[in-house]
Design an enzyme around this catalytic site. Structure first.
Site, PDB file in Angstrom:
ATOM      1  CE  LYS A  14      63.932  38.085  53.392  1.00 22.94           C
ATOM      2  NZ  LYS A  14      62.628  37.578  52.976  1.00 22.94           N
ATOM      3  NE  ARG A  90      60.662  38.528  58.579  1.00 21.86           N
ATOM      4  CZ  ARG A  90      61.448  37.565  58.062  1.00 21.86           C
ATOM      5  NH1 ARG A  90      62.724  37.537  58.342  1.00 21.86           N
ATOM      6  NH2 ARG A  90      60.944  36.653  57.276  1.00 21.86           N
ATOM      7  NE  ARG A 129      61.705  28.248  51.511  1.00 25.08           N
ATOM      8  CZ  ARG A 129      61.848  29.486  52.007  1.00 25.08           C
ATOM      9  NH1 ARG A 129      62.827  30.252  51.574  1.00 25.08           N
ATOM     10  NH2 ARG A 129      61.035  29.945  52.917  1.00 25.08           N
ATOM     11  NE  ARG A 135      61.634  28.135  56.269  1.00 25.89           N
ATOM     12  CZ  ARG A 135      61.977  29.396  56.046  1.00 25.89           C
ATOM     13  NH1 ARG A 135      63.112  29.668  55.423  1.00 25.89           N
ATOM     14  NH2 ARG A 135      61.203  30.378  56.439  1.00 25.89           N
ATOM     15  NE  ARG A 146      57.076  32.411  56.062  1.00 29.30           N
ATOM     16  CZ  ARG A 146      57.727  31.588  55.227  1.00 29.30           C
ATOM     17  NH1 ARG A 146      57.165  30.465  54.823  1.00 29.30           N
ATOM     18  NH2 ARG A 146      58.930  31.897  54.816  1.00 29.30           N
TER      19      ARG A 146
END
Ligand code: AMP
Length: 200
Positions: A14, A90, A129, A135, A146
């Protein structure tokens, strides 16, 4: 005017695709995840509230998110062709709040683009990632939560846009360039006039 909701699971691409679309059509890019991470870096009150939820992979409360968008939505009309909302809404409550916020301004969401990617690939991308992102939520335990949150709380947002005739699914499993080309074709097939907004 072109207002897009970019939808998809964590790791669907996204953010990457929203950057490319925003640049091509001169859209204001709102990533609620990026906004929250900026607040955390600033150690603001919002950041402190959000940190706990983010590090566990849970959603930050609707009210906080909607307030954040409300505060930023005005003042960009003159220089931009519209908005791209990335990682927002969301929840169905957020989707309804966004519709109301836009309606008050005589605006609307024209389309939701849903980037579809298989779960194995999502996990592979997020772990990759995680090596460089720094993160706190790109690790296996939090990724699993998640994805669960996405499937249970966020997926109904898709139905909300389907019911209002604004939903479009896009295969997001190829390369960044191929996925972007599919998105552009999709946007311009919804209304050929959107091609006129593109930077040459
Ligand atoms: P993202 O960068 O979009 O993957 O978002 C990272 C995290 O920020 C999510 O796992 C949530 O904890 C939080 N977050 C981002 N956007 C929202 C939203 N629209 N509603 C609730 N929480 C959000």
């Amino acid at each position: 005017m072109l207002n897009i909701v970019m939808f998809g699971a964590p790791g669907s691409g996204k953010g990457t695709q929203s950057d490319l679309i925003a640049a091509r059509y001169s859209l204001m890019h709102f990533s609620t995840g990026d906004m929250l991470r900026a607040e955390i870096a600033l150690k603001s009150a919002i950041g402190q509230q959000a940190q706990e939820f983010i590090s566990k992979g849970n959603l930050v409360p609707d009210e906080l998110i909607i307030d954040m968008i409300r505060q930023r939505i005005d003042g960009h009309e003159a220089e931009m062709n519209g908005f791209i909302f990335d990682g927002f809404p969301r929840t169905v409550a957020q989707a309804k709040a966004l519709d109301a916020l836009l309606q008050e301004r005589n605006k609307k969401v024209h389309m939701m683009l849903d980037l579809q990617v298989e779960e194995d690939k999502l996990i592979e991308r997020l772990l990759l990632r995680g090596i460089t992102s720094g993160r706190s939520d790109d690790n296996m335990e939090v990724i699993k939560n998640r994805l669960d949150v996405y499937n249970s709380v966020t997926l109904p947002v898709m139905d909300y846009y389907k019911q209002t005739g604004r939903y479009t699914g896009i295969n997001g499993s190829s390369t960044i360039e191929e996925n972007f080309e599919r998105i552009v074709n999709m946007i311009e097939s919804v209304d050929a006039a959107y091609a006129g907004l593109a930077k040459q």
